[in-house]
Enzyme design. Structure first.
Site, PDB file in Angstrom:
ATOM      1  N   HIS A 153       0.748  -1.302  -0.174  1.00  0.00           N
ATOM      2  CA  HIS A 153      -0.128   0.103   0.058  1.00  0.00           C
ATOM      3  C   HIS A 153       0.952   1.430  -0.030  1.00  0.00           C
ATOM      4  CE1 HIS A 153      -2.303  -2.985   2.402  1.00  0.00           C
ATOM      5  NE2 HIS A 153      -3.575  -2.176   1.865  1.00  0.00           N
ATOM      6  N   ASP A 168       2.152   2.259   3.541  1.00  0.00           N
ATOM      7  CA  ASP A 168       3.138   1.152   3.921  1.00  0.00           C
ATOM      8  C   ASP A 168       4.454   1.506   3.979  1.00  0.00           C
ATOM      9  OD1 ASP A 168       0.991  -0.509   4.188  1.00  0.00           O
ATOM     10  OD2 ASP A 168       1.527  -1.694   2.669  1.00  0.00           O
ATOM     11  N   GLU A 185      -8.760 -13.653  -1.404  1.00  0.00           N
ATOM     12  CA  GLU A 185      -7.956 -14.137  -0.322  1.00  0.00           C
ATOM     13  C   GLU A 185      -8.981 -15.038   0.329  1.00  0.00           C
ATOM     14  OE1 GLU A 185      -6.480 -10.809   2.056  1.00  0.00           O
ATOM     15  OE2 GLU A 185      -6.944 -11.515   3.979  1.00  0.00           O
ATOM     16  N   HIS A 215     -10.665 -14.112   3.530  1.00  0.00           N
ATOM     17  CA  HIS A 215     -12.055 -13.348   3.163  1.00  0.00           C
ATOM     18  C   HIS A 215     -13.182 -14.402   2.822  1.00  0.00           C
ATOM     19  CE1 HIS A 215      -9.560  -9.480   2.286  1.00  0.00           C
ATOM     20  NE2 HIS A 215      -9.641  -9.955   3.499  1.00  0.00           N
ATOM     21  N   ASP A 262     -11.046 -11.521  10.574  1.00  0.00           N
ATOM     22  CA  ASP A 262      -9.914 -11.643   9.553  1.00  0.00           C
ATOM     23  C   ASP A 262      -8.633 -11.967  10.386  1.00  0.00           C
ATOM     24  OD1 ASP A 262      -9.014 -11.814   7.212  1.00  0.00           O
ATOM     25  OD2 ASP A 262      -8.780  -9.727   6.802  1.00  0.00           O
TER      26      ASP A 262
HETATM   27  C1  XUL Z   1      -7.557  -6.587   4.159  1.00  0.00           C
HETATM   28  C2  XUL Z   1      -6.734  -6.827   3.239  1.00  0.00           C
HETATM   29  C3  XUL Z   1      -5.863  -5.980   2.551  1.00  0.00           C
HETATM   30  C4  XUL Z   1      -5.904  -6.018   1.119  1.00  0.00           C
HETATM   31  C5  XUL Z   1      -5.099  -4.905   0.441  1.00  0.00           C
HETATM   32  O1  XUL Z   1      -8.473  -7.667   4.838  1.00  0.00           O
HETATM   33  O2  XUL Z   1      -6.801  -8.118   2.803  1.00  0.00           O
HETATM   34  O3  XUL Z   1      -4.718  -6.118   3.237  1.00  0.00           O
HETATM   35  O4  XUL Z   1      -4.953  -6.997   0.774  1.00  0.00           O
HETATM   36  O5  XUL Z   1      -5.642  -3.685   0.850  1.00  0.00           O
HETATM   37 CO    CO Z   2      -5.504  -8.970   1.112  1.00  0.00          CO
END
Ligand code: XUL
Ligand code: CO
Length: 438
Positions: free
Chosen positions: A101, A104, A268, A271, A307
């Site tokens: 990001h 970061d 992800e 997720h 998460d």
């Molecule tokens: C948050 C997440 C983030 C994204 C990028 O749950 O996964 O870190 O991967 O913004």
């Molecule tokens: Co992510």
């Protein structure tokens, strides 16, 4: 090269009988599986935010790990030390990609112009390191969820001025991604969602997110970004209702707004769990829509509803993931370890153990998935399951050459029919176990 991890040796493959905690037991980068080297099947990436920034702070306690890398936090010296440490870390593990990001990379300043200046400086420095080491950028993104200005969303904000800040960050993060040669650009909608309909115009907010994404595509392409844009779906956390709930929802949104040619999905694992799906379900939905882009390789905890971003250790899940990836012909992106050490695993050694374990988990997943495909029984079973569609009436259905009237007449001619064939789930599970442990 820096020397933050001088007590850690170069991590190499030693095989499953090795007891060396700093060796791979299964990840053998050069080993060829189904015509490709393991490292080509598994382009691993380090997540800048977890590995170099997060130090264990949670809702109940402050940092447990030291991620200062010998510099004062909040300074550009610290930002540079993170670059040094990050490249040393990736080199020691043979990791060829990183993801980031914008914030970061540098401490965010009050004024966005100053933040952008810092970003220019740090990415110049990163480029030098990239040239030195051959390490590449997998994807970049803008953090449009941490700054308090985004408390009511970024693309979905109620403030036109805040929308401009989201646009400015997207513009800059795209420029940085292009500068660093990133293969992809991610939108994870951290604050793009809502808590209550009492104060929310959902249609308005979703259309504005699409507007922001369309501008991002137009600008990205104008500055030479040739890679994929990604949506990273997540159903909840931080918002109660995140707009990008899961792959199916995100794909529908992309198609509705004509963004599906430029975007794919970054899936992800954790997720998927939060959405009440398996990881492999999310991968399959993306793949059958031609949108399997990249993976955030982590795992959640089935007992917890949030998460947890754990390093992946579940070999069954990695196997089913790699089965989807192999069947889809690979990823256009890679495997980003969007994962953090547990708060009590707070040493430098733990950082390496986490990556070694996770890379070995995916190597096992790949080895197993290839065995399942080569074994052939699973694919043969599925093919056989739908065989009735090879009959005359089945072919008519598949070729859209029939009608409800004709099908109803066929059913009446049959009068009654047998149950369809058994799905044989337990038998198939036992095949998987025999292949994995046989
Ligand atoms: C948050 C997440 C983030 C994204 C990028 O749950 O996964 O870190 O991967 O913004
Ligand atoms: Co992510």
């Amino acid at each position: 090269m820096s020397n933050f991890f001088s007590n850690i040796p170069q991590v190499t493959y030693e095989g499953k009988d090795s007891k060396n905690p700093f060796a791979f037991k299964f990840y053998d980068a050069e080993k060829v599986i189904m015509g490709k080297k393991m490292k080509e099947h598994l382009p691993f990436a380090m997540a800048w935010w977890h590995n170099l920034c997060a130090a264990g702070t949670d809702m109940f306690g402050r940092d447990t790990a030291d991620k200062s890398f010998g510099a004062e936090k909040g300074t550009m010296e610290h930002a540079k030390a993170k670059v040094d440490a990050g490249f040393e870390f990736m080199q020691k593990l043979g990791i060829e990609y990183f993801c980031f990001h914008d914030v970061d990379l540098v401490p965010e300043a009050e004024d966005i112009k100053e933040t952008n200046k810092r970003l220019d400086e740090i990415t110049d420095y990163m480029l030098e390191k990239m040239k030195e080491t051959g390490i590449k950028c997998l994807w970049g993104t803008a953090n449009m969820f941490s700054n308090p200005r985004f408390m009511s969303g970024a693309g979905s904000t109620c403030s036109a001025d805040v929308f401009c800040f989201a646009a400015a960050q997207t513009k800059k993060a795209l420029e940085l991604t292009v500068k660093l040669g990133g293969k992809g650009y991610v939108f994870w909608g951290g604050r793009e969602g809502y808590e209550t309909l009492l104060n929310t115009d959902v249609k308005f907010e979703q259309e504005n997110i699409a507007r922001l994404m369309k501008m991002a595509v137009a600008y990205g392409r104008s500055i030479g970004f040739k890679g994929d844009f990604y949506i990273e779906p997540k159903p909840k956390e931080p918002m109660k209702h995140q707009y990008d709930f899961d792959s199916a929802t995100a794909i529908g949104f992309l198609k509705q707004h004509g963004l599906d040619k430029d975007f794919k999905i970054n899936i992800e694992a954790n997720h998927a769990t939060l959405a009440g799906h398996t990881f492999e379900h999310e991968l399959r939905i993306s793949a059958i829509n031609g949108m399997l882009g990249s993976i955030d390789a982590n795992q959640g905890d089935y007992l917890l509803g949030w998460d947890t971003d754990e390093f992946p250790t579940d070999v069954y899940t990695a196997t089913y993931c790699m089965l989807e990836v192999l069947r889809a012909g690979g990823l256009t992106g890679g495997f980003n370890f969007d994962a953090k050490n547990r708060r009590s695993s707070n040493t430098v050694e733990d950082m390496f153990h986490a990556f070694i374990m996770a890379m070995d988990t995916y190597a096992l997943g790949l080895i197993n998935a290839a065995k399942i495909i080569e074994d052939g029984r699973l694919d043969a079973f599925i093919k056989e399951k739908y065989q009735s569609f090879e009959s005359e009436i089945g072919q008519k259905i598949l070729n859209d050459q029939t009608s409800l009237e004709e099908l109803a007449a066929h059913a009446e001619k049959l009068g009654s029919t047998k149950e369809p064939k058994s799905g044989r789930q337990e038998y198939l599970n036992s095949i998987i176990n025999a292949i994995l442990f046989g």
